[in-house]
Design an enzyme around this catalytic site. Structure first.
Site, mmCIF file in Angstrom:
data_model
loop_
_atom_site.group_PDB
_atom_site.id
_atom_site.type_symbol
_atom_site.label_atom_id
_atom_site.label_comp_id
_atom_site.label_asym_id
_atom_site.label_seq_id
_atom_site.Cartn_x
_atom_site.Cartn_y
_atom_site.Cartn_z
ATOM 1 N N GLY A 108 35.824 -18.749 -39.019
ATOM 2 C CA GLY A 108 36.982 -19.395 -39.628
ATOM 3 C C GLY A 108 36.571 -20.700 -40.275
ATOM 4 C CD GLN A 159 36.168 -26.451 -40.566
ATOM 5 O OE1 GLN A 159 36.837 -25.435 -40.696
ATOM 6 N NE2 GLN A 159 35.170 -26.542 -39.697
ATOM 7 C CB CYS A 161 34.384 -26.469 -34.476
ATOM 8 S SG CYS A 161 35.104 -27.039 -36.024
ATOM 9 C CG LEU A 162 31.456 -23.178 -39.004
ATOM 10 C CD1 LEU A 162 31.866 -22.524 -40.314
ATOM 11 C CD2 LEU A 162 30.051 -22.746 -38.611
ATOM 12 C CG HIS A 208 39.508 -23.735 -33.990
ATOM 13 N ND1 HIS A 208 38.635 -24.138 -33.001
ATOM 14 C CD2 HIS A 208 38.978 -24.208 -35.152
ATOM 15 C CE1 HIS A 208 37.642 -24.830 -33.545
ATOM 16 N NE2 HIS A 208 37.819 -24.879 -34.851
ATOM 17 C CD GLU A 209 39.408 -22.202 -38.578
ATOM 18 O OE1 GLU A 209 39.314 -23.183 -39.336
ATOM 19 O OE2 GLU A 209 38.485 -21.854 -37.821
ATOM 20 C CG HIS A 231 39.845 -27.507 -38.702
ATOM 21 N ND1 HIS A 231 38.982 -28.538 -38.416
ATOM 22 C CD2 HIS A 231 39.262 -26.401 -38.175
ATOM 23 C CE1 HIS A 231 37.938 -28.076 -37.736
ATOM 24 N NE2 HIS A 231 38.085 -26.778 -37.571
HETATM 25 NI NI NI Z 1 36.709 -25.541 -36.538
#
Ligand code: NI
Length: 173
Positions: free
Chosen positions: A46, A51, A94-95, A136-137, A140
């Site tokens: 995701g 991000q 998380c990235l 989660h997304e 963000h």
């Molecule tokens: Ni994330």
């Protein structure tokens, strides 16, 4: 399509609140294409636009986990309508918080209204990994990272680690 740079904590841009899109046209689709390619390249499931430094309410996801059978999903202006009162727990990463993982509790199901890649109104009932990933997304989009759910001590340890990693990266060019 292009691979974009993924911002990592503690970058203050990640804390911005993303704005809704007014329309879904070619430019926005190009951005979604870039996000998807960036996410696949980083081996994530995701990614939110913020991000890669774009404060718009767009999420791309693919939880299929199969290299040869990709199932990309696009969520524009997603809104959670209903959340289950039962929680489920996943170990999340998380990235934007590389190499850090923690168990996080979230409502086990949720209903989400959104626009798809073509700007069509859609509604989805999510459960399991999909429900957790969407939540989660969507965090963000509000400038929230999963480490915000941890104790102050745990969170500050992770941020310290990430800051150190960055210093090393700057030297090893
Ligand atoms: Ni994330």
């Amino acid at each position: 399509m292009a691979i974009r740079t993924i911002l990592t904590e503690p970058n203050p841009i990640l804390r911005q609140i993303s704005k809704p899109l007014e329309k879904v046209e070619k430019d926005q689709q190009k951005l979604m294409d870039d996000m998807l390619e960036t996410m696949y390249h980083a081996r994530g499931i995701g990614l939110a636009a913020i991000q890669i430094g774009v404060p718009l309410r767009i999420i791309v996801m693919d939880i299929s986990k199969e290299e040869n059978n990709k199932e990309p999903m696009f969520f524009v202006n997603p809104v959670i309508q209903k959340k289950n009162l039962n929680f489920s727990t996943y170990e999340e990463g998380c990235l934007s918080v590389p190499n850090q993982f923690a168990e996080i509790d979230r409502p086990s199901t949720c209903e989400v209204e959104y626009l798809d890649y073509y700007g069509n109104k859609k509604k989805i009932k999510a459960e399991g990994l999909l429900a957790t990933c969407i939540q989660h997304e969507m965090d963000h989009l509000e400038g929230i990272l999963f480490i915000d759910y941890l104790s102050k001590l745990k969170k500050s340890m992770i941020i310290k680690k990430l800051s150190k990693q960055k210093k090393i990266d700057r030297i090893v060019v």
